[in-house]
Scaffold this motif. Structure first.
Motif, PDB file in Angstrom:
ATOM      1  N   TYR A 192       0.796  -1.283  -0.036  1.00 55.86           N
ATOM      2  CA  TYR A 192      -0.033   0.092  -0.081  1.00 55.86           C
ATOM      3  C   TYR A 192       0.831   1.391  -0.008  1.00 55.86           C
ATOM      4  O   TYR A 192       0.467   2.151  -0.521  1.00 55.86           O
ATOM      5  N   PHE A 193       2.092   1.203   0.541  1.00 55.82           N
ATOM      6  CA  PHE A 193       2.878   2.194   0.577  1.00 55.82           C
ATOM      7  C   PHE A 193       3.602   2.664  -0.684  1.00 55.82           C
ATOM      8  O   PHE A 193       4.142   3.634  -0.719  1.00 55.82           O
ATOM      9  N   ASP A 194       3.591   1.559  -1.602  1.00 63.30           N
ATOM     10  CA  ASP A 194       4.472   1.873  -2.835  1.00 63.30           C
ATOM     11  C   ASP A 194       3.541   2.132  -3.808  1.00 63.30           C
ATOM     12  O   ASP A 194       3.370   1.428  -4.910  1.00 63.30           O
ATOM     13  N   HIS A 195       2.553   3.068  -3.636  1.00 64.77           N
ATOM     14  CA  HIS A 195       1.351   3.406  -4.433  1.00 64.77           C
ATOM     15  C   HIS A 195       1.780   4.253  -5.765  1.00 64.77           C
ATOM     16  O   HIS A 195       2.820   5.195  -5.487  1.00 64.77           O
ATOM     17  N   PRO A 196       0.861   4.475  -6.890  1.00 64.56           N
ATOM     18  CA  PRO A 196       1.107   5.666  -7.667  1.00 64.56           C
ATOM     19  C   PRO A 196       1.041   7.024  -7.099  1.00 64.56           C
ATOM     20  O   PRO A 196       0.262   7.137  -6.026  1.00 64.56           O
ATOM     21  N   TYR A 197       1.445   7.910  -7.846  1.00 62.74           N
ATOM     22  CA  TYR A 197       1.650   9.274  -7.143  1.00 62.74           C
ATOM     23  C   TYR A 197       1.383  10.402  -8.494  1.00 62.74           C
ATOM     24  O   TYR A 197       1.509   9.995  -9.386  1.00 62.74           O
ATOM     25  N   LEU A 198       0.886  11.520  -8.041  1.00 60.41           N
ATOM     26  CA  LEU A 198       0.908  12.769  -8.947  1.00 60.41           C
ATOM     27  C   LEU A 198       2.169  13.276  -9.272  1.00 60.41           C
ATOM     28  O   LEU A 198       3.033  13.621  -8.260  1.00 60.41           O
ATOM     29  N   THR A 199       2.444  13.504 -10.470  1.00 59.34           N
ATOM     30  CA  THR A 199       3.596  14.362 -10.874  1.00 59.34           C
ATOM     31  C   THR A 199       3.265  15.695 -10.626  1.00 59.34           C
ATOM     32  O   THR A 199       2.201  16.154 -10.562  1.00 59.34           O
ATOM     33  N   PRO A 200       4.486  16.513 -10.323  1.00 60.36           N
ATOM     34  CA  PRO A 200       4.056  17.890 -10.405  1.00 60.36           C
ATOM     35  C   PRO A 200       3.248  18.401 -11.392  1.00 60.36           C
ATOM     36  O   PRO A 200       2.351  19.302 -11.157  1.00 60.36           O
ATOM     37  N   GLY A 201       3.581  17.986 -12.686  1.00 53.61           N
ATOM     38  CA  GLY A 201       2.732  18.330 -14.007  1.00 53.61           C
ATOM     39  C   GLY A 201       1.575  17.985 -13.755  1.00 53.61           C
ATOM     40  O   GLY A 201       0.606  18.825 -14.129  1.00 53.61           O
ATOM     41  N   ALA A 202       1.083  16.804 -13.095  1.00 60.57           N
ATOM     42  CA  ALA A 202      -0.363  16.268 -13.020  1.00 60.57           C
ATOM     43  C   ALA A 202      -1.024  17.316 -11.813  1.00 60.57           C
ATOM     44  O   ALA A 202      -2.109  17.605 -11.910  1.00 60.57           O
ATOM     45  N   ALA A 203      -0.402  17.560 -10.640  1.00 63.15           N
ATOM     46  CA  ALA A 203      -1.056  18.393  -9.765  1.00 63.15           C
ATOM     47  C   ALA A 203      -1.301  19.827 -10.352  1.00 63.15           C
ATOM     48  O   ALA A 203      -2.414  20.539 -10.028  1.00 63.15           O
ATOM     49  N   GLU A 204      -0.188  20.344 -11.146  1.00 63.69           N
ATOM     50  CA  GLU A 204      -0.481  21.729 -11.913  1.00 63.69           C
ATOM     51  C   GLU A 204      -1.658  21.546 -12.655  1.00 63.69           C
ATOM     52  O   GLU A 204      -2.295  22.598 -12.630  1.00 63.69           O
ATOM     53  N   HIS A 205      -1.829  20.498 -13.446  1.00 62.20           N
ATOM     54  CA  HIS A 205      -3.119  20.487 -14.266  1.00 62.20           C
ATOM     55  C   HIS A 205      -4.171  20.428 -13.408  1.00 62.20           C
ATOM     56  O   HIS A 205      -5.080  21.173 -13.919  1.00 62.20           O
ATOM     57  N   CYS A 206      -4.235  19.848 -12.149  1.00 62.34           N
ATOM     58  CA  CYS A 206      -5.597  19.922 -11.368  1.00 62.34           C
ATOM     59  C   CYS A 206      -5.743  21.329 -10.732  1.00 62.34           C
ATOM     60  O   CYS A 206      -6.595  21.917 -10.794  1.00 62.34           O
ATOM     61  N   ARG A 207      -4.508  22.023 -10.516  1.00 66.95           N
ATOM     62  CA  ARG A 207      -4.587  23.318 -10.018  1.00 66.95           C
ATOM     63  C   ARG A 207      -5.304  24.184 -11.037  1.00 66.95           C
ATOM     64  O   ARG A 207      -6.106  25.019 -10.715  1.00 66.95           O
ATOM     65  N   GLU A 208      -4.853  24.246 -12.205  1.00 64.89           N
ATOM     66  CA  GLU A 208      -5.278  25.138 -13.219  1.00 64.89           C
ATOM     67  C   GLU A 208      -6.719  24.651 -13.662  1.00 64.89           C
ATOM     68  O   GLU A 208      -7.513  25.561 -13.997  1.00 64.89           O
ATOM     69  N   ALA A 209      -7.062  23.444 -13.388  1.00 62.47           N
ATOM     70  CA  ALA A 209      -8.753  23.150 -13.728  1.00 62.47           C
ATOM     71  C   ALA A 209      -9.592  23.603 -12.479  1.00 62.47           C
ATOM     72  O   ALA A 209     -10.797  23.329 -12.554  1.00 62.47           O
ATOM     73  N   GLY A 210      -8.830  23.768 -11.319  1.00 64.07           N
ATOM     74  CA  GLY A 210      -9.557  24.361 -10.301  1.00 64.07           C
ATOM     75  C   GLY A 210     -10.390  23.088  -9.438  1.00 64.07           C
ATOM     76  O   GLY A 210     -11.228  23.348  -8.820  1.00 64.07           O
ATOM     77  N   TRP A 211      -9.552  22.163  -9.663  1.00 61.26           N
ATOM     78  CA  TRP A 211     -10.128  20.733  -8.909  1.00 61.26           C
ATOM     79  C   TRP A 211      -9.297  20.681  -7.532  1.00 61.26           C
ATOM     80  O   TRP A 211      -8.074  20.482  -7.500  1.00 61.26           O
ATOM     81  N   SER A 212     -10.114  20.302  -6.412  1.00 60.89           N
ATOM     82  CA  SER A 212      -9.388  19.529  -5.478  1.00 60.89           C
ATOM     83  C   SER A 212      -9.456  17.975  -5.769  1.00 60.89           C
ATOM     84  O   SER A 212      -9.839  17.623  -6.588  1.00 60.89           O
ATOM     85  N   VAL A 213      -8.559  17.214  -4.997  1.00 63.64           N
ATOM     86  CA  VAL A 213      -8.021  15.944  -5.465  1.00 63.64           C
ATOM     87  C   VAL A 213      -8.333  14.711  -4.343  1.00 63.64           C
ATOM     88  O   VAL A 213      -8.013  14.984  -3.453  1.00 63.64           O
ATOM     89  N   GLY A 214      -8.906  13.908  -4.539  1.00 64.81           N
ATOM     90  CA  GLY A 214      -8.879  12.701  -3.646  1.00 64.81           C
ATOM     91  C   GLY A 214      -8.474  11.493  -4.494  1.00 64.81           C
ATOM     92  O   GLY A 214      -8.526  11.191  -5.724  1.00 64.81           O
ATOM     93  N   LEU A 215      -7.729  10.828  -3.690  1.00 65.36           N
ATOM     94  CA  LEU A 215      -6.999   9.421  -4.229  1.00 65.36           C
ATOM     95  C   LEU A 215      -7.505   8.274  -3.149  1.00 65.36           C
ATOM     96  O   LEU A 215      -7.362   8.489  -1.944  1.00 65.36           O
ATOM     97  N   ASP A 216      -7.514   6.922  -3.879  1.00 70.86           N
ATOM     98  CA  ASP A 216      -7.555   5.805  -2.832  1.00 70.86           C
ATOM     99  C   ASP A 216      -5.979   5.341  -2.701  1.00 70.86           C
ATOM    100  O   ASP A 216      -5.819   4.056  -2.430  1.00 70.86           O
TER     101      ASP A 216
END
Length: 227
Positions: A120-144
């Protein structure tokens, strides 16, 4: 109207971020001995399915109890990020284009399957670019997953982002991050918009708090996302 509970139960010895307080629930009174049951709960503010406040990573960031309760009701959509390998990145190209219909993006990796295991600790993650994409879209983000950033383990690689870059990008723009969701495979996929309710416990000056995350899908939802 359909309700989806997206929350892990809080229980002793559940997974926590490395170095966070362990969770312990110990009975302090029992029906047999006292006529009522009470348990002592010891845990950190980022236990289980929880929401992060800006104050989690910013000295002058807002605490959860300073934010109006209606700010924790969202118009949400789901993106399928399954099929990722351990510690594989989620890129901006993996995410939908913003269309102005949602203010919250739920990233379904399927990693809740490994809840309670070392994997569980070796999960996928958001790149800085993906996080910036979400910020520009105005999205808060949730992950499993445990973290939108890579979680430090012995399997970390030198090519991974360091620190809490996704946290800083998202929380610095006044958005929220929800971690340790579960059951996202049950939600409407594609362009479907549904209501996400994520009320935090009313902890004073909270940098984060456990939530009972619930998605509500209904054709009768109002245009403003209320229910």
């Amino acid at each position: 109207m359909t309700y989806y509970d997206l929350s892990h139960s809080i229980r002793s010895d559940m997974p926590v971020f490395p170095g966070d307080p362990p969770v312990d629930i110990t009975p302090t009174a029992t029906v047999a001995d006292d006529g009522y049951h009470v348990a002592a709960l010891h845990c950190g503010s980022h236990t289980g399915t929880h929401i992060d406040a800006p104050s989690h990573v910013f000295r002058d960031g807002s605490a959860l109890d300073s934010i109006a309760v209606d700010e924790f009701v969202f118009d949400a959509r789901l993106v399928d990020c399954t099929g990722k390998s351990p510690r594989e990145s989620i890129e901006a190209a993996d995410l939908p284009a913003p269309d102005g219909t949602a203010d919250f993006l739920l990233c379904h990796t399927g990693w809740d399957e490994y809840w309670g295991t070392d994997r569980y600790f070796d999960h996928p993650y958001l790149t800085p670019g993906a996080a910036e994409h979400c910020r520009e879209a105005g999205w808060s983000v949730g992950l499993d997953t445990l973290n939108p950033d890579p979680t430090p383990t012995e399997n970390a690689t030198g090519s991974e982002p360091t620190g809490f870059q996704a946290h800083h990008t998202l929380l610095g723009d006044g958005s929220f991050v929800i971690e340790n969701l579960t059951g996202l495979e049950s939600l409407p996929a594609g362009d479907s918009i549904f209501t996400l309710v994520a009320f935090p416990l009313p902890i004073a000056e909270a940098d984060g708090a456990p939530i009972r995350a619930v998605a509500i899908d209904s054709d009768d939802q109002l245009d403003d996302g209320s229910f």
